[in-house]
Scaffold this motif. Structure first.
Motif: not given
Length: 462
Positions: A288-302, A254-261, A274-280
């Motif tokens: 939604v923003r990633f799916a509708n292509k208003s943001v280009a890069v999603l940094v995520a944990t598995d 999660k920390q790596e995802a936050k730092d890279i973003c 997108l990581h486990g520390d985010l509220e729902q």
């Protein structure tokens, strides 16, 4: 009539018509192999990767057998994450839209519990939920599974990887023993075999190749880095080189995802995490923003990306090689779906040489490391998405539908249809993607309009 034709199955006319209206031309392999058995009431173990059409397979199967005037829970579908619960729920609602009065509840964790209790009290045909939240309802006696006719375990291997063994066992113990059990899994570890042996009756087993995609579908690249600072630079170089509309960067923590973003945003990339520390609500908005292509890069944990079911991901980058090689396959399988081409890149250092060696053996193919693109590909002005995202503070509870929103935006002197992108309508708010150059015009249209006598409240999400 072709064996791949949905009309060859004993489905209702309404279901067959709706399948055609959704653009399903013929059955996928998993649907062709599994649906006859599901409709015949047999237990089933289906091993198939994400994107093969398994949700429609079990969705059509359970819908075809519902008793519509019985609002006791007839179908329980267990999923590993809230996001996958929402996606499965939406897919089944789409399949059922020509069937009258189908009631489906999504009971994911991380959502307020009391409203869910009230919804369950009014009855439902189908419940889709995460193991933890379903068990909580059972322990509070707000949910009964006595009349469940079909139990579906979706992404069963992921649920076990996430530590849901005890919850799944407890839930199964409270279901109707005469039920049909359908188990879908990308892999078939010993834990899955143990569950299947204990809770299933003479199941049919279907195994599709789940380890590798066709070479023509996913193009894999491996790049060696000499330091962690070069790893971050390498990530930027690859994002700039391929300039994908939708790229997912997978991290191990999660920390790596936050730092890279944060690092990518600083240098001008359109990025969300997108990581486990985010509220729902934040997780949902980022998806939604990633799916509708208003943001280009999603940094995520598995774990956070479980259930990420977006067909048009062009590029996947592994910031580090995954500790689990089945997870590596699952990651790269996010791209190159539905017959489309995709690119998967993995960064690795000398310290990860042993992982590369083992991964070669696992994949059954030789891995050749490539040189990172030259720094000259880096531009000061990064790739920006073509779409912006508007949030509207009306949703299903205010009877707003996608057609209403599209009509408001494209009416007289409004936008053209191709200037409006994907829409997502939730209970109390909605999102719509608008072509970036047209977003101010869209804001003015909505702010000058009204819905059921009330002015639209909308904002640009940045």
């Amino acid at each position: 009539m072709s064996s791949k034709d949905f009309a060859s199955l004993p489905l209702s006319e309404d279901l067959i018509k709706n399948v055609a209206s959704l653009g399903y031309e013929e059955m996928t392999e998993i649907q062709e192999l599994s649906l006859p058995a599901i409709l015949d009431g047999k237990d089933l173990i289906a091993q198939a990767k994400t994107g093969t059409g398994k949700t429609a397979a079990f969705g059509l199967g359970v819908l075809s057998k519902l008793v519509l005037d019985d609002y006791r829970i007839q179908v329980l579908i267990l999923c590993p994450t809230r996001e996958l619960c929402e996606q499965v729920s939406k897919a089944i609602r789409d399949l059922a839209r020509m069937m009258p009065n189908i009631k489906l509840l999504s009971l994911g964790g991380g959502m307020p519990f009391r409203p869910q209790m009230k919804s369950v009290a009014h009855g439902a045909h189908i419940v889709v939920g995460t193991p933890g939240r379903i068990l909580k309802h059972l322990n509070k006696s707000s949910l009964s599974l006595d009349h469940v006719r079909t139990l579906v375990l979706d992404e069963a291997d992921r649920m076990l990887d996430m530590g849901f063994q005890d919850e799944i066992d407890a839930i199964i113990d409270q279901t109707n023993k005469q039920r049909q059990t359908l188990l879908f899994s990308a892999t078939y570890p010993k834990k899955i075999a143990t569950i299947a042996k204990r809770v299933m009756k003479d199941p049919l087993r279907i195994e599709l190749d789940s380890q590798v995609h066709e070479e023509s579908t996913i193009e894999q690249h491996f790049y060696k880095v000499t330091s962690e600072s070069q790893r971050l630079l390498g990530l930027q170089l690859l994002l700039d080189k391929f300039k994908s509309e939708s790229a997912v960067v997978f991290c191990n923590t999660k920390q790596e995802a936050k730092d890279i973003c944060k690092d990518l945003s600083k240098v001008g990339f359109s990025t969300l995490a997108l990581h486990g520390d985010l509220e729902q609500k934040d997780r949902q908005e980022n998806l939604v923003r990633f799916a509708n292509k208003s943001v280009a890069v999603l940094v995520a944990t598995d774990v956070a990306a479980r259930g990420l079911d977006i067909d048009s991901i062009d590029l996947v980058i592994n910031y580090h090689i995954s500790r689990d090689f089945e997870v590596h396959v699952h990651r790269i399988g996010r791209t190159g779906r539905a017959g489309k081409n995709g690119i998967a890149c993995s960064l690795h250092s000398q310290k990860e040489a042993h992982k590369i060696s083992l991964l070669q053996e696992f994949l059954g193919q030789e891995i050749e490391s490539e040189t990172l693109p030259d720094r000259s590909v880096l531009k000061e002005l990064k790739y920006r998405p073509q779409m912006s995202c508007l949030k509207i503070l009306f949703g299903k509870k205010q009877k707003l539908r996608a057609g209403n929103l599209l009509g408001a935006l494209t009416g007289e002197k409004g936008l053209k249809g191709d200037q409006v992108g994907k829409m997502h309508i939730f209970d109390y708010y909605s999102y719509v993607a608008i072509e970036r150059q047209s977003v101010n015009h869209a804001l003015k249209i909505l702010r000058d309009d009204k819905w059921k006598g009330r002015a639209y409240k909308c904002m640009l999400i940045r």
